[in-house]
Scaffold this active site. Structure first.
Site, PDB file in Angstrom:
ATOM      1  N   ASP A  58       0.776  -1.366  -0.253  1.00 21.15           N
ATOM      2  CA  ASP A  58       0.065   0.007  -0.306  1.00 21.15           C
ATOM      3  C   ASP A  58       0.845   0.673   0.181  1.00 21.15           C
ATOM      4  OD1 ASP A  58      -2.091   2.075   1.193  1.00 21.15           O
ATOM      5  OD2 ASP A  58      -3.003   0.570   1.027  1.00 21.15           O
ATOM      6  N   ALA A  81      -1.459   5.002  -8.456  1.00 24.18           N
ATOM      7  CA  ALA A  81      -2.334   4.322  -7.457  1.00 24.18           C
ATOM      8  C   ALA A  81      -3.070   5.370  -6.611  1.00 24.18           C
ATOM      9  CB  ALA A  81      -1.466   3.961  -6.418  1.00 24.18           C
ATOM     10  N   LYS A  84     -10.731   5.688  -7.536  1.00 23.16           N
ATOM     11  CA  LYS A  84     -11.352   6.896  -8.461  1.00 23.16           C
ATOM     12  C   LYS A  84     -12.724   6.760  -8.307  1.00 23.16           C
ATOM     13  CE  LYS A  84     -10.982   3.434 -12.548  1.00 23.16           C
ATOM     14  NZ  LYS A  84     -10.454   2.495 -13.677  1.00 23.16           N
ATOM     15  N   SER A 124      -7.157  14.259 -13.009  1.00 21.01           N
ATOM     16  CA  SER A 124      -8.223  14.953 -13.456  1.00 21.01           C
ATOM     17  C   SER A 124      -9.129  15.422 -14.435  1.00 21.01           C
ATOM     18  CB  SER A 124      -8.837  13.011 -12.986  1.00 21.01           C
ATOM     19  OG  SER A 124     -10.101  13.262 -13.479  1.00 21.01           O
ATOM     20  N   TYR A 148     -13.893  12.661  -4.697  1.00 27.09           N
ATOM     21  CA  TYR A 148     -13.413  11.820  -5.246  1.00 27.09           C
ATOM     22  C   TYR A 148     -12.089  13.413  -6.467  1.00 27.09           C
ATOM     23  CZ  TYR A 148     -10.540  10.314 -10.368  1.00 27.09           C
ATOM     24  OH  TYR A 148      -9.945  10.231 -10.929  1.00 27.09           O
ATOM     25  N   LYS A 152      -8.402  14.977  -5.384  1.00 24.67           N
ATOM     26  CA  LYS A 152      -7.066  15.290  -7.277  1.00 24.67           C
ATOM     27  C   LYS A 152      -6.105  16.586  -6.700  1.00 24.67           C
ATOM     28  CE  LYS A 152      -6.831  11.283  -9.042  1.00 24.67           C
ATOM     29  NZ  LYS A 152      -6.150  10.713  -8.837  1.00 24.67           N
ATOM     30  N   LEU A 199     -18.176   4.242 -19.737  1.00 25.56           N
ATOM     31  CA  LEU A 199     -19.242   3.557 -20.881  1.00 25.56           C
ATOM     32  C   LEU A 199     -19.386   2.916 -21.358  1.00 25.56           C
ATOM     33  CD1 LEU A 199     -21.568   4.660 -22.753  1.00 25.56           C
ATOM     34  CD2 LEU A 199     -19.357   6.700 -24.088  1.00 25.56           C
ATOM     35  N   PHE A 217     -27.606   8.026 -20.646  1.00 25.22           N
ATOM     36  CA  PHE A 217     -27.855   9.155 -19.369  1.00 25.22           C
ATOM     37  C   PHE A 217     -28.489   9.808 -20.125  1.00 25.22           C
ATOM     38  CE2 PHE A 217     -25.146   5.873 -16.701  1.00 25.22           C
ATOM     39  CZ  PHE A 217     -26.494   5.098 -16.013  1.00 25.22           C
ATOM     40  N   ASP A 292     -27.405  11.595 -11.805  1.00 26.76           N
ATOM     41  CA  ASP A 292     -26.514  13.011 -11.364  1.00 26.76           C
ATOM     42  C   ASP A 292     -25.414  13.203 -11.437  1.00 26.76           C
ATOM     43  OD1 ASP A 292     -29.208  13.174 -10.378  1.00 26.76           O
ATOM     44  OD2 ASP A 292     -28.897  12.109  -8.118  1.00 26.76           O
ATOM     45  N   GLY A 293     -25.418  14.085 -11.759  1.00 23.04           N
ATOM     46  CA  GLY A 293     -23.375  14.746 -11.187  1.00 23.04           C
ATOM     47  C   GLY A 293     -23.368  15.211 -12.540  1.00 23.04           C
TER      48      GLY A 293
HETATM   49  P1  NAD Z   1      -7.127   2.261 -11.454  1.00 20.94           P
HETATM   50  O1  NAD Z   1      -8.040   0.846 -10.672  1.00 20.94           O
HETATM   51  O2  NAD Z   1      -7.294   0.332 -12.992  1.00 20.94           O
HETATM   52  O3  NAD Z   1      -5.422   1.921 -11.013  1.00 20.94           O
HETATM   53  C1  NAD Z   1      -5.301   2.469 -10.201  1.00 20.94           C
HETATM   54  C2  NAD Z   1      -4.329   0.791  -9.158  1.00 20.94           C
HETATM   55  O4  NAD Z   1      -3.802   1.456  -7.816  1.00 20.94           O
HETATM   56  C3  NAD Z   1      -5.452   0.013  -8.625  1.00 20.94           C
HETATM   57  O5  NAD Z   1      -4.478  -1.148  -9.856  1.00 20.94           O
HETATM   58  C4  NAD Z   1      -5.801  -0.111  -7.505  1.00 20.94           C
HETATM   59  O6  NAD Z   1      -5.482  -1.498  -6.792  1.00 20.94           O
HETATM   60  C5  NAD Z   1      -4.246   0.746  -7.609  1.00 20.94           C
HETATM   61  N1  NAD Z   1      -4.312   0.738  -5.383  1.00 20.94           N
HETATM   62  C6  NAD Z   1      -5.590   2.284  -5.087  1.00 20.94           C
HETATM   63  N2  NAD Z   1      -4.833   2.088  -3.945  1.00 20.94           N
HETATM   64  C7  NAD Z   1      -3.743   1.811  -3.770  1.00 20.94           C
HETATM   65  C8  NAD Z   1      -3.401   2.194  -2.482  1.00 20.94           C
HETATM   66  N3  NAD Z   1      -2.909   2.550  -1.341  1.00 20.94           N
HETATM   67  N4  NAD Z   1      -1.531   1.184  -2.671  1.00 20.94           N
HETATM   68  C9  NAD Z   1      -1.390   0.812  -3.590  1.00 20.94           C
HETATM   69  N5  NAD Z   1      -1.975   0.317  -5.044  1.00 20.94           N
HETATM   70  C10 NAD Z   1      -3.404   1.140  -4.571  1.00 20.94           C
HETATM   71  O7  NAD Z   1      -7.518   2.898 -12.099  1.00 20.94           O
HETATM   72  P2  NAD Z   1      -6.796   3.800 -13.800  1.00 20.94           P
HETATM   73  O8  NAD Z   1      -7.908   3.889 -14.256  1.00 20.94           O
HETATM   74  O9  NAD Z   1      -5.758   2.784 -14.255  1.00 20.94           O
HETATM   75  O10 NAD Z   1      -6.425   5.114 -12.823  1.00 20.94           O
HETATM   76  C11 NAD Z   1      -4.938   5.282 -12.646  1.00 20.94           C
HETATM   77  C12 NAD Z   1      -5.446   6.484 -11.752  1.00 20.94           C
HETATM   78  O11 NAD Z   1      -5.740   7.732 -12.927  1.00 20.94           O
HETATM   79  C13 NAD Z   1      -5.868   6.706 -10.554  1.00 20.94           C
HETATM   80  O12 NAD Z   1      -4.907   7.334  -9.937  1.00 20.94           O
HETATM   81  C14 NAD Z   1      -7.208   7.677 -11.294  1.00 20.94           C
HETATM   82  O13 NAD Z   1      -7.719   8.159 -10.255  1.00 20.94           O
HETATM   83  C15 NAD Z   1      -6.978   8.471 -12.562  1.00 20.94           C
HETATM   84  N6  NAD Z   1      -7.493   8.917 -13.658  1.00 20.94           N
HETATM   85  C16 NAD Z   1      -8.701   7.849 -13.885  1.00 20.94           C
HETATM   86  C17 NAD Z   1      -9.159   7.627 -15.021  1.00 20.94           C
HETATM   87  C18 NAD Z   1     -10.580   7.593 -15.393  1.00 20.94           C
HETATM   88  O14 NAD Z   1     -11.352   7.564 -16.576  1.00 20.94           O
HETATM   89  N7  NAD Z   1      -9.554   5.843 -15.437  1.00 20.94           N
HETATM   90  C19 NAD Z   1      -9.562   9.719 -15.213  1.00 20.94           C
HETATM   91  C20 NAD Z   1      -8.513  10.746 -14.690  1.00 20.94           C
HETATM   92  C21 NAD Z   1      -8.110   9.584 -13.563  1.00 20.94           C
HETATM   93  N1  UFG Z   2     -23.568   7.053 -20.103  1.00 21.06           N
HETATM   94  C1  UFG Z   2     -23.961   6.209 -20.523  1.00 21.06           C
HETATM   95  N2  UFG Z   2     -24.445   5.455 -19.852  1.00 21.06           N
HETATM   96  C2  UFG Z   2     -23.634   4.771 -19.364  1.00 21.06           C
HETATM   97  C3  UFG Z   2     -22.364   5.113 -18.943  1.00 21.06           C
HETATM   98  C4  UFG Z   2     -22.449   6.345 -19.177  1.00 21.06           C
HETATM   99  O1  UFG Z   2     -25.232   7.057 -21.119  1.00 21.06           O
HETATM  100  O2  UFG Z   2     -24.391   3.106 -19.076  1.00 21.06           O
HETATM  101  C5  UFG Z   2     -22.934   8.299 -20.618  1.00 21.06           C
HETATM  102  C6  UFG Z   2     -22.830   9.501 -19.377  1.00 21.06           C
HETATM  103  O3  UFG Z   2     -23.724  10.006 -18.539  1.00 21.06           O
HETATM  104  C7  UFG Z   2     -21.415  10.659 -20.220  1.00 21.06           C
HETATM  105  C8  UFG Z   2     -20.494   9.667 -21.092  1.00 21.06           C
HETATM  106  O4  UFG Z   2     -21.189   8.281 -21.608  1.00 21.06           O
HETATM  107  O5  UFG Z   2     -22.163  11.204 -20.326  1.00 21.06           O
HETATM  108  C9  UFG Z   2     -19.382   9.259 -19.935  1.00 21.06           C
HETATM  109  O6  UFG Z   2     -19.505   9.026 -18.980  1.00 21.06           O
HETATM  110  P1  UFG Z   2     -18.163   7.914 -18.250  1.00 21.06           P
HETATM  111  O7  UFG Z   2     -19.133   7.372 -16.709  1.00 21.06           O
HETATM  112  O8  UFG Z   2     -17.706   6.623 -18.900  1.00 21.06           O
HETATM  113  O9  UFG Z   2     -17.225   8.528 -17.877  1.00 21.06           O
HETATM  114  P2  UFG Z   2     -17.602  10.144 -16.968  1.00 21.06           P
HETATM  115  O10 UFG Z   2     -17.202  11.764 -18.122  1.00 21.06           O
HETATM  116  O11 UFG Z   2     -18.676  10.332 -15.924  1.00 21.06           O
HETATM  117  O12 UFG Z   2     -16.089  10.150 -15.844  1.00 21.06           O
HETATM  118  C10 UFG Z   2     -15.038   9.139 -15.873  1.00 21.06           C
HETATM  119  C11 UFG Z   2     -14.593   8.849 -14.795  1.00 21.06           C
HETATM  120  C12 UFG Z   2     -14.266  10.172 -13.519  1.00 21.06           C
HETATM  121  C13 UFG Z   2     -12.826  10.434 -14.591  1.00 21.06           C
HETATM  122  C14 UFG Z   2     -13.863  11.532 -15.821  1.00 21.06           C
HETATM  123  C15 UFG Z   2     -12.443  12.403 -16.377  1.00 21.06           C
HETATM  124  O13 UFG Z   2     -15.385   8.133 -14.631  1.00 21.06           O
HETATM  125  O14 UFG Z   2     -13.414   9.402 -12.919  1.00 21.06           O
HETATM  126  O15 UFG Z   2     -14.392  10.119 -16.557  1.00 21.06           O
HETATM  127  O16 UFG Z   2     -12.565  12.880 -17.478  1.00 21.06           O
HETATM  128  F1  UFG Z   2     -12.595  11.525 -13.828  1.00 21.06           F
END
Ligand code: NAD
Ligand code: UFG
Length: 333
Positions: A58, A81, A84, A124, A148, A152, A199, A217, A292-293
């Site tokens: 961790d 890490a 999210k 993000s 969240y 960040k 999505l 949505f 929502d949101g």
């Molecule tokens: P992910 O969950 O696939 O990867 C994150 C990894 O971090 C996981 O393997 C998890 O096991 C590990 N982890 C979490 N907490 C930990 C801890 N305390 N110690 C050690 N390991 C830990 O997510 P991802 O999509 O690969 O995202 C990576 C990073 O990018 C995250 O910080 C996320 O917030 C950021 N991010 C992701 C998105 C997205 O849409 N995927 C968008 C913007 C930012």
């Molecule tokens: N959507 C649908 N149906 C679904 C899922 C999503 O219509 O089942 C729509 C959402 O309303 C949105 C778009 O698809 O308009 C994208 O939605 P996502 O959930 O794929 O992504 P978001 O943009 O909501 O958020 C994602 C991550 C967040 C991150 C952000 C960064 O979930 O954690 O991108 O831009 F912060």
């Protein structure tokens, strides 16, 4: 370089590990496996054809981080890490601050002790909040709308103060837009547990037949076709963006806050169409109320990454869907 990837077995971390390892860097993955599996390590080894080091732990365990970083003579850290899930962060904000903020402080303390001062942080687009204007550029006001996003932004503030305190730090805060798709091998990709909230993984499962239809949505947003628009970016492009950022940091100290997106938004219906093309069949959808949101539309101004890192996203929405679909098929064999 010897590079520690916290969260390295996760979705974005694993794709970045491939890009860095294939470019000749030595990557060491550090993950507590709370949202990934150590099976990823073997898959990565298969892709890159060499051994990948993995340490389970961790990021809040500062002593363990020091031991791992010392053993592997780490020179730079990419900090993926984190937790999210937006909804979970609303329900349990302390969990998010403890993991994402406390975790980063612990990591920075370990780095400081070992005088390792090159750091890339997974931020993000969610830090921007409600758009005051679009596209979001990096000086757009930051006002996250959930814990969240707050976690960040808090880390970004800590990094800003750290860079100001010591001019030797080389820090990039990379603000990701919507990473989707998978590596061409089909061995790694986005594989959430349970029913996907996002999505693209949801669409993959509709295409695979494990989910019946996609809920779209909202259909009356003020967007081109009434559905939400986002800046989807191929995860391999995103991974390459990290390598470009690292090359840049090797020549430039200070704090650099940079968007990683394509600059081109796509609507939910455009994603559905692109996925249908990729999987060769119609995908059932049903219109549902707005989630929502959700914001109607946001996307990146992607110029700064090009200017500083010489990086731009290369892969199309079609490519994103094709790779996601290939991963889904390989995964469910
Ligand atoms: P992910 O969950 O696939 O990867 C994150 C990894 O971090 C996981 O393997 C998890 O096991 C590990 N982890 C979490 N907490 C930990 C801890 N305390 N110690 C050690 N390991 C830990 O997510 P991802 O999509 O690969 O995202 C990576 C990073 O990018 C995250 O910080 C996320 O917030 C950021 N991010 C992701 C998105 C997205 O849409 N995927 C968008 C913007 C930012
Ligand atoms: N959507 C649908 N149906 C679904 C899922 C999503 O219509 O089942 C729509 C959402 O309303 C949105 C778009 O698809 O308009 C994208 O939605 P996502 O959930 O794929 O992504 P978001 O943009 O909501 O958020 C994602 C991550 C967040 C991150 C952000 C960064 O979930 O954690 O991108 O831009 F912060």
């Amino acid at each position: 370089m010897n590079i520690l990837l916290t969260g390295g077995t996760g979705y974005i971390g694993s794709h970045t590990a491939v890009v860095l390892a294939q470019a000749g860097h030595k990557v060491i993955l550090f993950d507590n496996l709370c949202n990934s599996s150590n099976e990823v390590v073997g898959r990565l080894e298969k892709i890159v054809g060499k051994k990948i080091d993995f340490a389970e732990g961790d990021v809040r365990d500062t002593a363990l981080l020091i031991e791992v970083m010392r053993t592997h003579q780490i020179e730079a850290v990419i900090h993926f890490a984190g937790l999210k899930a937006v909804g979970q962060s609303v329900a349990d904000p302390i969990l998010y601050f403890a993991n994402n903020v406390q975790g980063t402080i612990s990591l920075l303390q370990a780095m400081q002790q070992l005088q390792i001062k090159t750091f890339i942080f997974s931020s993000s687009a969610t830090v921007y909040g409600e758009p005051v204007y679009l596209p979001y550029d990096e000086v757009h006001p930051t006002k996250p709308i959930n814990p969240y996003g707050d976690s960040k932004l808090q880390v970004e503030i800590i990094l800003r103060d750290l860079a100001q305190s010591d001019a030797q730090w080389k820090i990039a805060c990379l603000r990701y837009f919507n990473p989707v798709g998978a590596h061409d091998s089909g061995l790694i990709g986005d594989d959430p547990n349970g029913i996907p909230g996002n999505l693209m993984p949801y669409l993959s499962r509709v295409a695979a037949g494990t989910l019946k239809y996609l809920n779209v949505f909202g259909k009356d947003y003020d967007t081109r076709d009434g559905t939400g628009e986002r800046d989807y970016i191929h995860v391999v492009d995103l991974a390459e963006g990290h390598m470009a950022a690292l090359d840049f940091l090797n020549k430039h100290a200070g704090l650099h806050v940079v968007n990683l997106g394509t600059g081109k938004p796509a609507s939910v219906l455009e994603c559905v169409r692109a996925f249908e093309k990729a999987c060769g069949k119609p995908l059932p959808i049903e219109f549902a109320p707005r989630r929502d949101g959700d914001l109607p539309i946001y996307y990146a101004k992607a110029d700064l990454a090009k200017q500083l890192f010489g990086w731009t996203a290369q892969r199309s929405l079609d490519k994103m869907c094709e790779s996601a679909w290939y991963f889904e098929q390989m995964h469910n064999k």
